[in-house]
Write a protein that holds these residues in place. Structure first.
Motif, PDB file in Angstrom:
ATOM      1  N   ALA A 240       1.050  -1.055  -0.035  1.00 50.44           N
ATOM      2  CA  ALA A 240      -0.004  -0.231  -0.439  1.00 50.44           C
ATOM      3  C   ALA A 240       0.950   1.003   0.221  1.00 50.44           C
ATOM      4  CB  ALA A 240      -1.018  -0.307   1.176  1.00 50.44           C
ATOM      5  N   PHE A 241       2.295   1.024   1.147  1.00 57.18           N
ATOM      6  CA  PHE A 241       2.729   2.676   0.984  1.00 57.18           C
ATOM      7  C   PHE A 241       3.227   2.513  -0.795  1.00 57.18           C
ATOM      8  CE2 PHE A 241       4.194   2.166   5.476  1.00 57.18           C
ATOM      9  CZ  PHE A 241       3.226   2.140   6.188  1.00 57.18           C
ATOM     10  N   MET A 242       3.918   1.577  -1.079  1.00 51.30           N
ATOM     11  CA  MET A 242       4.330   1.685  -2.769  1.00 51.30           C
ATOM     12  C   MET A 242       3.551   2.356  -3.529  1.00 51.30           C
ATOM     13  SD  MET A 242       6.877   1.269  -4.839  1.00 51.30           S
ATOM     14  CE  MET A 242       7.632   0.096  -4.053  1.00 51.30           C
ATOM     15  N   VAL A 243       1.997   1.763  -3.837  1.00 51.25           N
ATOM     16  CA  VAL A 243       1.361   2.707  -4.230  1.00 51.25           C
ATOM     17  C   VAL A 243       0.959   4.095  -3.759  1.00 51.25           C
ATOM     18  CG1 VAL A 243      -1.578   2.219  -4.694  1.00 51.25           C
ATOM     19  CG2 VAL A 243      -0.138   0.756  -4.225  1.00 51.25           C
ATOM     20  N   ILE A 244       1.106   4.538  -2.922  1.00 54.53           N
ATOM     21  CA  ILE A 244       1.230   5.672  -2.253  1.00 54.53           C
ATOM     22  C   ILE A 244       1.679   6.744  -2.705  1.00 54.53           C
ATOM     23  CG2 ILE A 244       0.412   7.832  -0.297  1.00 54.53           C
ATOM     24  CD1 ILE A 244      -1.220   5.249   0.699  1.00 54.53           C
ATOM     25  N   LEU A 245       3.308   6.267  -3.055  1.00 52.49           N
ATOM     26  CA  LEU A 245       4.511   6.907  -2.947  1.00 52.49           C
ATOM     27  C   LEU A 245       4.945   6.986  -4.399  1.00 52.49           C
ATOM     28  CD1 LEU A 245       6.939   7.876  -1.899  1.00 52.49           C
ATOM     29  CD2 LEU A 245       7.790   5.450  -2.265  1.00 52.49           C
ATOM     30  N   THR A 246       4.097   5.897  -5.042  1.00 52.20           N
ATOM     31  CA  THR A 246       4.265   6.165  -7.125  1.00 52.20           C
ATOM     32  C   THR A 246       3.312   7.043  -7.572  1.00 52.20           C
ATOM     33  OG1 THR A 246       4.797   3.043  -6.762  1.00 52.20           O
ATOM     34  CG2 THR A 246       3.783   4.965  -9.256  1.00 52.20           C
ATOM     35  N   GLY A 247       1.524   7.228  -6.832  1.00 52.08           N
ATOM     36  CA  GLY A 247       0.894   7.897  -6.960  1.00 52.08           C
ATOM     37  C   GLY A 247       1.494   9.260  -6.993  1.00 52.08           C
ATOM     38  N   ALA A 248       2.042   9.616  -5.383  1.00 52.47           N
ATOM     39  CA  ALA A 248       2.692  10.924  -4.779  1.00 52.47           C
ATOM     40  C   ALA A 248       4.047  11.315  -6.045  1.00 52.47           C
ATOM     41  CB  ALA A 248       3.681  10.857  -3.587  1.00 52.47           C
ATOM     42  N   TRP A 249       4.731  10.504  -6.979  1.00 50.31           N
ATOM     43  CA  TRP A 249       5.579  10.854  -7.759  1.00 50.31           C
ATOM     44  C   TRP A 249       5.239  10.890  -9.167  1.00 50.31           C
ATOM     45  CZ3 TRP A 249       7.219   6.700 -11.205  1.00 50.31           C
ATOM     46  CH2 TRP A 249       8.364   7.453 -12.560  1.00 50.31           C
ATOM     47  N   LEU A 250       3.824  10.354  -9.121  1.00 48.51           N
ATOM     48  CA  LEU A 250       3.017  10.675 -10.611  1.00 48.51           C
ATOM     49  C   LEU A 250       2.226  11.798 -10.880  1.00 48.51           C
ATOM     50  CD1 LEU A 250       1.716   7.149 -11.059  1.00 48.51           C
ATOM     51  CD2 LEU A 250       3.725   8.212 -12.358  1.00 48.51           C
ATOM     52  N   GLY A 251       2.071  12.063  -8.864  1.00 47.62           N
ATOM     53  CA  GLY A 251       1.051  13.906  -9.427  1.00 47.62           C
ATOM     54  C   GLY A 251       2.379  15.278  -9.272  1.00 47.62           C
ATOM     55  N   VAL A 252       3.459  14.567  -8.501  1.00 41.61           N
ATOM     56  CA  VAL A 252       4.572  16.336  -8.593  1.00 41.61           C
ATOM     57  C   VAL A 252       4.726  15.621 -10.351  1.00 41.61           C
ATOM     58  CG1 VAL A 252       7.510  16.101  -7.816  1.00 41.61           C
ATOM     59  CG2 VAL A 252       4.997  15.334  -6.590  1.00 41.61           C
ATOM     60  N   ASN A 253       5.235  14.772 -10.330  1.00 35.12           N
ATOM     61  CA  ASN A 253       5.783  15.048 -12.116  1.00 35.12           C
ATOM     62  C   ASN A 253       5.234  15.382 -13.125  1.00 35.12           C
ATOM     63  OD1 ASN A 253       8.226  13.996 -11.820  1.00 35.12           O
ATOM     64  ND2 ASN A 253       8.433  11.955 -12.002  1.00 35.12           N
ATOM     65  N   GLY A 254       4.318  15.132 -12.674  1.00 35.48           N
ATOM     66  CA  GLY A 254       2.503  15.867 -13.820  1.00 35.48           C
ATOM     67  C   GLY A 254       1.892  17.251 -13.452  1.00 35.48           C
ATOM     68  N   GLY A 255       2.512  17.335 -12.451  1.00 39.61           N
ATOM     69  CA  GLY A 255       1.636  19.048 -11.887  1.00 39.61           C
ATOM     70  C   GLY A 255       3.135  19.896 -12.243  1.00 39.61           C
ATOM     71  N   LEU A 256       4.040  19.951 -11.983  1.00 44.11           N
ATOM     72  CA  LEU A 256       5.170  19.913 -11.621  1.00 44.11           C
ATOM     73  C   LEU A 256       5.688  20.531 -14.065  1.00 44.11           C
ATOM     74  CD1 LEU A 256       7.852  19.007 -10.290  1.00 44.11           C
ATOM     75  CD2 LEU A 256       7.179  20.859  -9.655  1.00 44.11           C
ATOM     76  N   THR A 257       5.011  19.437 -14.257  1.00 43.10           N
ATOM     77  CA  THR A 257       4.736  19.161 -15.874  1.00 43.10           C
ATOM     78  C   THR A 257       4.554  20.574 -16.216  1.00 43.10           C
ATOM     79  OG1 THR A 257       5.837  16.626 -15.787  1.00 43.10           O
ATOM     80  CG2 THR A 257       4.849  17.899 -18.338  1.00 43.10           C
ATOM     81  N   LEU A 258       2.987  20.543 -16.058  1.00 49.59           N
ATOM     82  CA  LEU A 258       1.586  21.825 -16.305  1.00 49.59           C
ATOM     83  C   LEU A 258       2.004  23.241 -15.954  1.00 49.59           C
ATOM     84  CD1 LEU A 258      -1.399  19.681 -14.789  1.00 49.59           C
ATOM     85  CD2 LEU A 258      -0.590  20.550 -17.101  1.00 49.59           C
ATOM     86  N   TRP A 259       2.982  23.156 -14.506  1.00 46.10           N
ATOM     87  CA  TRP A 259       3.820  24.472 -14.152  1.00 46.10           C
ATOM     88  C   TRP A 259       4.409  24.993 -15.090  1.00 46.10           C
ATOM     89  CZ3 TRP A 259       1.669  27.799 -11.183  1.00 46.10           C
ATOM     90  CH2 TRP A 259       2.200  28.818 -10.699  1.00 46.10           C
ATOM     91  N   ARG A 260       5.245  24.148 -16.049  1.00 49.19           N
ATOM     92  CA  ARG A 260       6.319  24.248 -16.974  1.00 49.19           C
ATOM     93  C   ARG A 260       5.414  24.739 -18.337  1.00 49.19           C
ATOM     94  NH1 ARG A 260       9.003  19.541 -15.450  1.00 49.19           N
ATOM     95  NH2 ARG A 260       9.662  19.254 -13.408  1.00 49.19           N
ATOM     96  N   LEU A 261       4.671  24.313 -18.354  1.00 48.19           N
ATOM     97  CA  LEU A 261       3.962  24.991 -19.609  1.00 48.19           C
ATOM     98  C   LEU A 261       3.420  26.137 -19.633  1.00 48.19           C
ATOM     99  CD1 LEU A 261       1.694  21.467 -20.508  1.00 48.19           C
ATOM    100  CD2 LEU A 261       3.539  21.917 -21.384  1.00 48.19           C
ATOM    101  N   LEU A 262       2.983  27.113 -18.261  1.00 51.16           N
ATOM    102  CA  LEU A 262       2.396  28.281 -18.864  1.00 51.16           C
ATOM    103  C   LEU A 262       3.373  29.288 -19.111  1.00 51.16           C
ATOM    104  CD1 LEU A 262       0.207  29.942 -18.470  1.00 51.16           C
ATOM    105  CD2 LEU A 262       0.729  29.799 -15.859  1.00 51.16           C
ATOM    106  N   PRO A 263       4.834  29.618 -18.522  1.00 53.77           N
ATOM    107  CA  PRO A 263       5.188  30.401 -18.896  1.00 53.77           C
ATOM    108  C   PRO A 263       6.122  29.730 -20.788  1.00 53.77           C
ATOM    109  CG  PRO A 263       6.606  28.690 -17.853  1.00 53.77           C
ATOM    110  CD  PRO A 263       5.269  28.737 -17.675  1.00 53.77           C
ATOM    111  N   SER A 264       5.711  29.038 -21.087  1.00 56.02           N
ATOM    112  CA  SER A 264       6.154  28.481 -22.683  1.00 56.02           C
ATOM    113  C   SER A 264       5.229  28.833 -23.354  1.00 56.02           C
ATOM    114  CB  SER A 264       7.135  27.292 -22.374  1.00 56.02           C
ATOM    115  OG  SER A 264       5.592  26.480 -22.577  1.00 56.02           O
ATOM    116  N   GLY A 265       4.391  29.588 -23.329  1.00 55.43           N
ATOM    117  CA  GLY A 265       3.151  30.061 -24.024  1.00 55.43           C
ATOM    118  C   GLY A 265       3.044  30.979 -24.919  1.00 55.43           C
ATOM    119  N   SER A 266       3.756  30.862 -25.753  1.00 51.43           N
ATOM    120  CA  SER A 266       3.663  32.068 -26.307  1.00 51.43           C
ATOM    121  C   SER A 266       2.424  33.529 -26.825  1.00 51.43           C
ATOM    122  CB  SER A 266       4.327  32.638 -27.944  1.00 51.43           C
ATOM    123  OG  SER A 266       3.157  31.404 -28.977  1.00 51.43           O
ATOM    124  N   GLY A 267       2.042  34.336 -26.208  1.00 55.74           N
ATOM    125  CA  GLY A 267       0.645  35.100 -26.386  1.00 55.74           C
ATOM    126  C   GLY A 267      -0.386  35.037 -25.370  1.00 55.74           C
ATOM    127  N   ALA A 268      -1.077  36.013 -25.363  1.00 56.14           N
ATOM    128  CA  ALA A 268      -2.024  36.384 -23.805  1.00 56.14           C
ATOM    129  C   ALA A 268      -3.346  34.457 -24.317  1.00 56.14           C
ATOM    130  CB  ALA A 268      -2.930  37.256 -23.745  1.00 56.14           C
TER     131      ALA A 268
END
Length: 500
Positions: A240-268
């Protein structure tokens, strides 16, 4: 470089074989995959040691020194064996699997790998009539398991971005404070399957949690899934710990990836699209993790997938307000004595850790360190995750989620950051001529580290609330009854009986 690839390939094959044997033990694929516990134990030792060797590519000498140091300490102190206690039950189970095959071990949660590994050493005294020799091999077993775990923690610290000294200090922080109340995890549970299962979690974290990329994602998911049958047959709590840990890892990677997309966009227009994507993603996550668990129909549908639904007996382990299910009880049975006071200290250091210009380091790295430290509370405070956890454990096991916290990484990272800040400040003042060279941060970093080391040891020796250090328990005599019981144990050995 080629030799490192060969080592990595061999370790990968070993883990695949371990996963295959574990899955066969659960589902019984074939009688050909039923092996002796001796063979399983040897495979387990080779796999863990090989993994440590592969992960410690650039700091193997340091890891070896940590391994030797804690083996000597573990051999000197030995495991905690004050009767009646859990270690005696685990020792009895180890003795029962010596010389047997995996077919006699229950299919789940019965220490298939840990008991087999321990049996490789303890089994060397199967025919002895000397109680001191039997006790010596028990101390060797404890020393090897302790060395294995502490080497794994050192590898985790180095792979998490800590320097050699601070990775070692993180090991001491974990060693001094991990456990419940005054009981030390590392002394009390060395004969329990949880020991090697936690090591698997730490090694997976060291290998993948601080990395990102498509290839790393595929590898991390593969080894996470492959580890589940291994953990399930060894000690299913850590699955169960491994499932939780993997989910946290995916969540962190996904959140950071979405955050990096914002400044990369050109134009309003592009920025508005990304903001809309964030809003929709946040709304969907809110519905799933917070809103849906408020409804009995959703919880009922979800409970059909549980192995044992214990929600009725554990539903009081939640905090509600006007009928709304807000979060789990942070003050429930043993949570406070396991992680509660440490959590207060973590909250205190998070402020300087994230304050700009205070502690060096990329924000992404800080986020990953923090998530690993506060992960139990992220689960407890999320209605969906808390519902799943509370529904599948006994109320006396609810607190065990605290063991997934890797709080020592956060404290070591903060202390390392303070040293780097002071060293940088002192060096700049020396160059400017406002400080003598003897006052530079570089010159005094050794003094600072010594103070931090002594502080950890001093706090770790305080066993009372609110510190709850574990060094006092670690250094207590682990078997004061031995002189009185030794003649009885010798008599049992001469009669061919097992003393436990």
């Amino acid at each position: 470089m080629k030799s490192e690839r060969i080592i990595t390939a061999l370790v990968t094959v070993a883990w695949i074989l371990v996963a295959l044997l574990s899955a066969s033990h659960l589902l019984h694929f074939s009688d050909r995959l039923v092996l002796s516990t001796r063979a399983l134990g040897l495979l387990g030792w080779a796999t863990f040691l090989g993994t440590l060797f592969a992960l410690a590519r650039s700091f193997r000498r340091q890891m070896f020194l940590v391994f030797v140091l804690f083996f000597c300490f573990g051999f000197w102190r030995g495991p905690f064996l004050e009767p009646p206690s859990d270690p005696f039950e685990h020792l009895r189970r180890i003795q029962n699997v010596i010389g047997a095959t995996s077919a006699v071990i229950p299919r789940e949660n019965r220490g298939l790998w840990h008991y087999s590994m321990a049996g490789n050493i303890i089994g060397l005294t199967a025919d002895t009539t000397d109680p001191d020799r039997m006790l010596m091999f028990l101390d060797v077993t404890h020393g090897l398991f302790l060395a294995l775990l502490m080497a794994g923690l050192f590898v985790l610290g180095r792979r998490a971005g800590l320097g050699g000294r601070w990775a070692f200090l993180s090991c001491l922080i974990a060693f001094s404070f991990m456990g419940t109340s005054a009981f030390s995890y590392f002394t009390y549970y060395s004969l329990a399957p949880s020991y090697t299962s936690m090591l698997m979690l730490w090694l997976w974290t060291a290998a993948f949690f601080f990395r990102r990329g498509r290839k790393v994602l595929m590898q991390g998911l593969f080894f996470s899934v492959a580890s589940l049958p291994v953990l399930w047959v060894n000690h299913c709590q850590e699955a169960a710990f491994m499932v939780i840990l993997t989910g946290a890892w995916l969540g962190v990677n996904g959140g950071l990836t979405l955050w990096r997309l914002l400044p990369s966009g050109s134009g309003a227009g592009m920025r508005r699209r990304y903001l809309l994507l964030y809003a929709v993603t946040g709304f969907v996550l809110f519905l799933l993790f917070f809103a849906a668990p408020q409804f009995d129909s959703f919880r009922g549908a979800l409970s059909s997938f549980f192995i044992k639904d214990r929600w009725f007996e554990n539903h009081r382990l939640v905090f509600t307000w006007n009928g709304l299910y807000l979060w789990g009880e942070f003050w429930a049975h043993r949570i406070q004595n396991t992680l509660g006071y440490i959590a207060v200290a973590m909250l205190a250091v998070l402020v300087p850790f994230f304050r700009p210009g205070c502690i060096r380091g990329e924000r992404e790295w800080k986020i990953r360190i923090t998530v690993l430290a506060v992960l139990p509370f992220l689960v407890y405070s999320t209605p969906l995750l808390n519902y799943i956890w509370a529904s599948n454990v006994l109320n006396t096991q609810y607190y065990r989620l605290c063991y997934i916290s890797m709080f020592w990484l956060l404290f070591a990272a903060v202390l390392q950051g303070v040293e780097e800040k002071c060293t940088s400040w002192g060096s700049r003042r020396v160059r400017e001529g406002t400080l003598p060279e003897s006052s530079s941060g570089t010159k005094r970093s050794g003094v600072y580290y010594t103070v931090c080391l002594l502080l950890v040891l001093m706090l770790g020796s305080i066993r009372s609330v609110p510190v709850l250090g574990k060094l006092d328990f670690i250094l207590v005599e682990p078997r004061p009854w031995w002189p009185a019981w030794k003649p009885m144990v010798a008599s049992l050995l001469r009669q061919g009986n097992k003393p436990v």
